[in-house]
Design a protein around this motif. Structure first.
Motif, PDB file in Angstrom:
ATOM      1  N   PHE A 174      -5.062  29.389  43.282  1.00  0.00           N
ATOM      2  CA  PHE A 174      -4.518  28.099  42.865  1.00  0.00           C
ATOM      3  C   PHE A 174      -5.509  27.380  41.959  1.00  0.00           C
ATOM      4  O   PHE A 174      -6.697  27.710  41.924  1.00  0.00           O
ATOM      5  CB  PHE A 174      -4.177  27.214  44.072  1.00  0.00           C
ATOM      6  CG  PHE A 174      -5.338  26.932  44.999  1.00  0.00           C
ATOM      7  CD1 PHE A 174      -6.086  25.770  44.872  1.00  0.00           C
ATOM      8  CD2 PHE A 174      -5.674  27.831  46.003  1.00  0.00           C
ATOM      9  CE1 PHE A 174      -7.143  25.500  45.736  1.00  0.00           C
ATOM     10  CE2 PHE A 174      -6.728  27.570  46.870  1.00  0.00           C
ATOM     11  CZ  PHE A 174      -7.462  26.398  46.736  1.00  0.00           C
ATOM     12  N   ASN A 185      -9.726  27.203  38.550  1.00  0.00           N
ATOM     13  CA  ASN A 185      -8.865  27.916  39.499  1.00  0.00           C
ATOM     14  C   ASN A 185      -9.675  28.951  40.257  1.00  0.00           C
ATOM     15  O   ASN A 185     -10.708  29.433  39.775  1.00  0.00           O
ATOM     16  CB  ASN A 185      -7.650  28.547  38.809  1.00  0.00           C
ATOM     17  CG  ASN A 185      -8.020  29.559  37.757  1.00  0.00           C
ATOM     18  OD1 ASN A 185      -8.549  30.619  38.053  1.00  0.00           O
ATOM     19  ND2 ASN A 185      -7.735  29.250  36.496  1.00  0.00           N
ATOM     20  N   GLN A 223       4.296  29.471  40.320  1.00  0.00           N
ATOM     21  CA  GLN A 223       3.604  28.429  39.570  1.00  0.00           C
ATOM     22  C   GLN A 223       3.319  28.843  38.122  1.00  0.00           C
ATOM     23  O   GLN A 223       2.957  28.009  37.305  1.00  0.00           O
ATOM     24  CB  GLN A 223       2.275  28.093  40.255  1.00  0.00           C
ATOM     25  CG  GLN A 223       2.413  27.512  41.650  1.00  0.00           C
ATOM     26  CD  GLN A 223       2.764  26.040  41.643  1.00  0.00           C
ATOM     27  OE1 GLN A 223       2.237  25.273  40.844  1.00  0.00           O
ATOM     28  NE2 GLN A 223       3.663  25.637  42.524  1.00  0.00           N
ATOM     29  N   ALA A 279      -1.692  25.293  48.829  1.00  0.00           N
ATOM     30  CA  ALA A 279      -1.533  26.345  47.825  1.00  0.00           C
ATOM     31  C   ALA A 279      -0.299  27.186  48.176  1.00  0.00           C
ATOM     32  O   ALA A 279       0.096  27.247  49.341  1.00  0.00           O
ATOM     33  CB  ALA A 279      -2.784  27.212  47.797  1.00  0.00           C
ATOM     34  N   PRO A 280       0.290  27.836  47.155  1.00  0.00           N
ATOM     35  CA  PRO A 280      -0.101  27.848  45.746  1.00  0.00           C
ATOM     36  C   PRO A 280       0.294  26.557  45.030  1.00  0.00           C
ATOM     37  O   PRO A 280       1.311  25.946  45.353  1.00  0.00           O
ATOM     38  CB  PRO A 280       0.655  29.051  45.178  1.00  0.00           C
ATOM     39  CG  PRO A 280       1.827  29.224  46.081  1.00  0.00           C
ATOM     40  CD  PRO A 280       1.393  28.785  47.441  1.00  0.00           C
ATOM     41  N   LYS A 281      -0.532  26.178  44.081  1.00  0.00           N
ATOM     42  CA  LYS A 281      -0.284  24.968  43.303  1.00  0.00           C
ATOM     43  C   LYS A 281      -0.985  25.123  41.959  1.00  0.00           C
ATOM     44  O   LYS A 281      -1.906  25.930  41.810  1.00  0.00           O
ATOM     45  CB  LYS A 281      -0.804  23.735  44.037  1.00  0.00           C
ATOM     46  CG  LYS A 281      -2.300  23.781  44.366  1.00  0.00           C
ATOM     47  CD  LYS A 281      -2.736  22.566  45.159  1.00  0.00           C
ATOM     48  CE  LYS A 281      -4.225  22.641  45.506  1.00  0.00           C
ATOM     49  NZ  LYS A 281      -4.685  21.433  46.242  1.00  0.00           N
ATOM     50  N   SER A 282      -0.520  24.362  40.988  1.00  0.00           N
ATOM     51  CA  SER A 282      -1.129  24.412  39.660  1.00  0.00           C
ATOM     52  C   SER A 282      -1.057  23.034  39.034  1.00  0.00           C
ATOM     53  O   SER A 282      -0.239  22.189  39.423  1.00  0.00           O
ATOM     54  CB  SER A 282      -0.440  25.448  38.767  1.00  0.00           C
ATOM     55  OG  SER A 282       0.932  25.138  38.599  1.00  0.00           O
TER      56      SER A 282
END
Length: 383
Positions: free
Chosen positions: A184, A173, A143, A235-238
């Motif tokens: 994340f 975050n 990410q 997750a993971p994410k952004s």
């Protein structure tokens, strides 16, 4: 090694410089803070950044002008940091630059753009510069965020229970330091609060949470905002201001009667507290260690503490000034880079592997000189 970290977050209100002496001692990375300074963006440059951010259209001419202007502004702060924090000498400068776009497509990050040409910093200071730290993690399938997760893991590992590092910048975050670490973006921190306050009052933020304290939460609007699909993604994410911006709030308000200004601010402030708390609860957090500009909003912090009912403390209590945490984190990342060491935790960013991050711009004497073999640290100690 004497290292300066330069940081401007998604709120793009100022450029922070944090200086530290960094050294490897066996399996430990020892950080000795030398101080922090912060300079607001020149008003004209800040306006230009705001005008180019999504969802506004832009041109390649604007991008070029911003790359130069931001680079020069970072260079001026770097020079000040060399003189005032480092006694006139630094071995390395690490520049995050200014994030202008974070390209998320279906949950995957395809690219990320930070402007601020590092050549200006190297030219003004004569010091080598590490920059463009996010792109390599993206190329490895990650990410590109939150990159501070490796510092959170090294620093908080070994604390009892399930410690959670929280940064409240424009975007919030967390890093969950337990078992295989997870990190994340939870959603907006100050992004929507600042956007609404600026639109309604012309002021850049809700100082001391005064407007939120006077308002009442609009439950229908809050429910609409909480229905955002991003919160349910794994997750993971952004994310970034590409999603969470003033137009986003305006769309959520369509069809609703006029909402008083204080109620609107109270609602988006509650949204931040609720979404952060939901994320922390999901992973069984037993304490939160917070940093970022949002901790200066007492209403937001009170709401967060009420939502969580676990200790919520700041990084200051553990020896790292909260205002300097991200700048110190990027100083550490650059230090790892010039030692040929990976700067990411794959379980936190989603990358296929840990990568040596960034690009290095030589100083007047060339590249940094590293002696001896470096081993990846397993712990960060703040001296």
């Amino acid at each position: 090694m004497r290292v300066i970290g330069l940081m401007s977050g998604t709120s793009y209100d100022a450029i922070d410089a944090a200086a530290a002496d960094l050294r490897l001692d066996g399996d430990q990375l020892v950080l000795t803070p030398l101080g922090l300074l912060s300079q607001p963006y020149p008003a004209e440059l800040r306006s230009a950044v705001a005008a180019a951010l999504p969802p506004a259209p832009t041109t390649m001419e604007q991008v070029c002008r911003l790359d130069t202007g931001i680079g020069q502004a970072f260079a001026a702060v770097a020079q000040q940091a060399v003189e005032q924090l480092c006694g006139g000498y630094a071995d390395l400068i690490v520049s995050h630059g200014q994030t202008m776009f974070h390209w998320v497509d279906g949950g995957s990050v395809r690219g990320t753009l930070q402007l601020g040409q590092p050549a200006w910093i190297a030219e003004v200071t004569g010091v080598p510069v590490v920059s463009d730290l996010r792109a390599r993690d993206v190329a490895a399938g990650g990410q590109g965020a939150p990159l501070v997760s490796i510092i959170d893991v090294l620093w908080l590992r070994g604390r009892p229970g399930v410690p959670v590092a929280l940064n409240l910048g424009g975007i919030a975050n967390i890093t969950v330091v337990h078992g295989e670490p997870v990190a994340f973006d939870t959603g907006p921190a100050n992004a929507l609060i600042d956007a609404v306050v600026t639109e309604l009052t012309g002021r850049p933020f809700d100082a001391d949470g005064v407007m939120a304290a006077r308002g009442q939460v609009h439950e229908e609007l809050l429910a609409r905002l909480l229905a955002e699909p991003y919160y349910g993604r794994r997750a993971p994410k952004s994310t970034g201001k590409e999603l969470f911006n003033l137009a986003y709030v305006a769309r959520a308000m369509e069809g609703l009667p006029e909402i008083p200004a204080e109620d609107l601010v109270a609602t988006v402030t509650t949204l931040t507290a609720r979404t952060v708390a939901d994320a922390v609860r999901r992973y069984g957090g037993t304490e939160v260690v917070a940093s970022g500009g949002g901790i200066r909003n007492p209403v937001l912090m009170h709401l967060l503490a009420d939502e969580l009912e676990i200790p919520v403390r700041t990084t200051d209590e553990l020896g790292v000034p909260s205002a300097a945490k991200e700048a110190y984190a990027f100083a550490v990342l650059g230090f790892l880079t010039v030692h040929g060491l990976g700067g990411t935790v794959p379980s936190c960013t989603g990358a296929a592997h840990s990568s040596v991050l960034g690009s290095v711009t030589p100083g007047r004497s060339g590249l940094p000189t590293i002696s001896g073999e470096a081993r990846p640290p397993v712990r960060l100690v703040v001296a």
